[in-house]
Design a protein around this motif. Structure first.
Motif, mmCIF file in Angstrom:
data_model
loop_
_atom_site.group_PDB
_atom_site.id
_atom_site.type_symbol
_atom_site.label_atom_id
_atom_site.label_comp_id
_atom_site.label_asym_id
_atom_site.label_seq_id
_atom_site.Cartn_x
_atom_site.Cartn_y
_atom_site.Cartn_z
ATOM 1 N N TYR A 93 0.874 -0.866 0.158
ATOM 2 C CA TYR A 93 -0.170 0.509 -0.266
ATOM 3 C C TYR A 93 0.907 1.203 -0.419
ATOM 4 O O TYR A 93 2.129 1.481 0.951
ATOM 5 N N HIS A 119 -3.241 11.132 8.877
ATOM 6 C CA HIS A 119 -3.656 10.212 8.326
ATOM 7 C C HIS A 119 -2.465 9.394 8.187
ATOM 8 O O HIS A 119 -2.230 8.476 7.764
ATOM 9 N N ARG A 122 -1.052 7.133 10.619
ATOM 10 C CA ARG A 122 -1.281 5.974 10.975
ATOM 11 C C ARG A 122 -1.452 5.019 9.762
ATOM 12 O O ARG A 122 -2.056 3.867 9.621
ATOM 13 N N VAL A 123 -1.465 5.855 8.494
ATOM 14 C CA VAL A 123 -0.788 4.913 7.097
ATOM 15 C C VAL A 123 0.309 3.818 7.593
ATOM 16 O O VAL A 123 1.313 2.665 7.344
ATOM 17 N N LYS A 125 1.445 2.983 10.271
ATOM 18 C CA LYS A 125 1.456 2.059 11.770
ATOM 19 C C LYS A 125 1.036 0.555 11.075
ATOM 20 O O LYS A 125 1.195 -0.242 12.030
ATOM 21 N N GLN A 126 -0.039 0.922 10.313
ATOM 22 C CA GLN A 126 -0.470 -0.659 9.007
ATOM 23 C C GLN A 126 0.221 -0.974 8.845
ATOM 24 O O GLN A 126 0.389 -1.647 7.685
ATOM 25 N N GLY A 127 2.011 -0.218 8.083
ATOM 26 C CA GLY A 127 2.490 -1.034 7.581
ATOM 27 C C GLY A 127 2.709 -0.802 6.048
ATOM 28 O O GLY A 127 3.806 -1.054 4.577
ATOM 29 N N GLY A 128 1.906 0.206 6.129
ATOM 30 C CA GLY A 128 1.568 1.144 4.437
ATOM 31 C C GLY A 128 3.509 1.985 4.599
ATOM 32 O O GLY A 128 4.116 2.878 4.852
#
Lengths: 193, 193
Positions: A93, A119, A122-123, A125-128
């Protein structure tokens, strides 16, 4: 040019007249960064290299006239609360914001919002993969800068801008071409893969 | 409700009056699928579970009155050429379209565009996770259906709809709740991870 209801524009204001170096090529002067990225994205999609799209500009629709074929007669541009671009590249991503500046000594943080910073945090943190594409128009240089640098500058010491030498040192110069206009995925590949 | 310039709406037309089973709960009858997903997405973002956002409806802006605070005075809704939602969940790229139908025997393909099918095919090629969230309003059931089934039905034998039993068999029922309204990421996790 898009303007927000308060009359401001998404582009940073030109603070003083810029003297352009004479030797500078003016080949792509007419194209703006957004157009360059959109054309590059279309190339990447057509060649099955990646699927990266621009989020449409959010618009607050107040009134629609259905008697005239659903014509919107009252609406306002809203600020993007996320980023302009996201998509998928080799299973990963990607999420990024593109900004250009007419200044040649620093990249102003004034047109990045706290929402966008949150934003991108957060991305990550999600591994994006999260970054900025920053263009110094006066220098005709475009850099990929990992979002973490911008997040730090934005959150840290109330800095109003990132000096050009810092962008040059921590960022990665994006090669320009005819098609794609910006070889930014080549940079993504070398930095993140 | 959003209507396109030709007067059609993004929702499939109700083909005949639906008799609702009397025993059916009407608790969430007032909420539509889009609202349910948006509320679920906000929950997932707040809890750092995923970052999934809705793409704004694309609008073709024809005229802006800058003398009245950048008021848009002439514009039209455009059809989404990609899908409504995308984002990142545990490092993976997610992309999906949400559709509900008032029919209870089949899911009509009429409001899915060739552009959306092509987009989802490309996402799958890039290693992204692609699916549909399909709601049968009359049955109060919402399913996650892998995009491959819809792509096949759309491309294959000129089928106009996917029969309800096929959605039930190949899809995965999404549990409903108060917050999140739809536990769809739990289904994503069990199906794709």
């Amino acid at each position: 040019m898009i303007r927000y209801p308060d009359g401001s524009s998404p582009q940073p204001k030109r603070e003083k007249a810029i003297k352009r170096p004479r030797a500078l090529s003016s080949a792509n002067r007419g194209m703006n960064l957004e157009e360059d990225i959109n054309i590059s994205n279309q190339y990447y999609i057509d060649k099955d290299i990646a699927v990266i799209t621009k989020r449409p500009t959010p618009i607050n629709v107040v009134k629609v006239d259905y008697s005239r074929g659903a014509k919107i007669t009252d609406a306002y541009f809203e600020k993007q609360s996320t980023t302009d671009y996201n998509g998928v590249f080799r299973g990963k991503y990607l999420d990024f914001e593109a900004k250009s500046t007419k200044l040649h000594t620093s990249f102003p943080l004034s047109n990045i919002t706290a929402h966008q910073i949150l934003h991108l945090q957060r991305v990550i943190k999600q591994g994006g993969i999260a970054f900025f594409i920053i263009r110094f128009e006066a220098l005709d240089e475009t850099y990929l800068l990992d979002a973490s640098f911008v997040i730090e500058a934005f959150s840290g010491e109330k800095r109003k801008s990132i000096p050009y030498p810092d962008v040059k040192k921590n960022g990665h110069l994006i090669k320009k071409g005819f098609i794609p206009r910006l070889f930014y995925l080549e940079v993504v590949e070398s930095v993140y893969f």
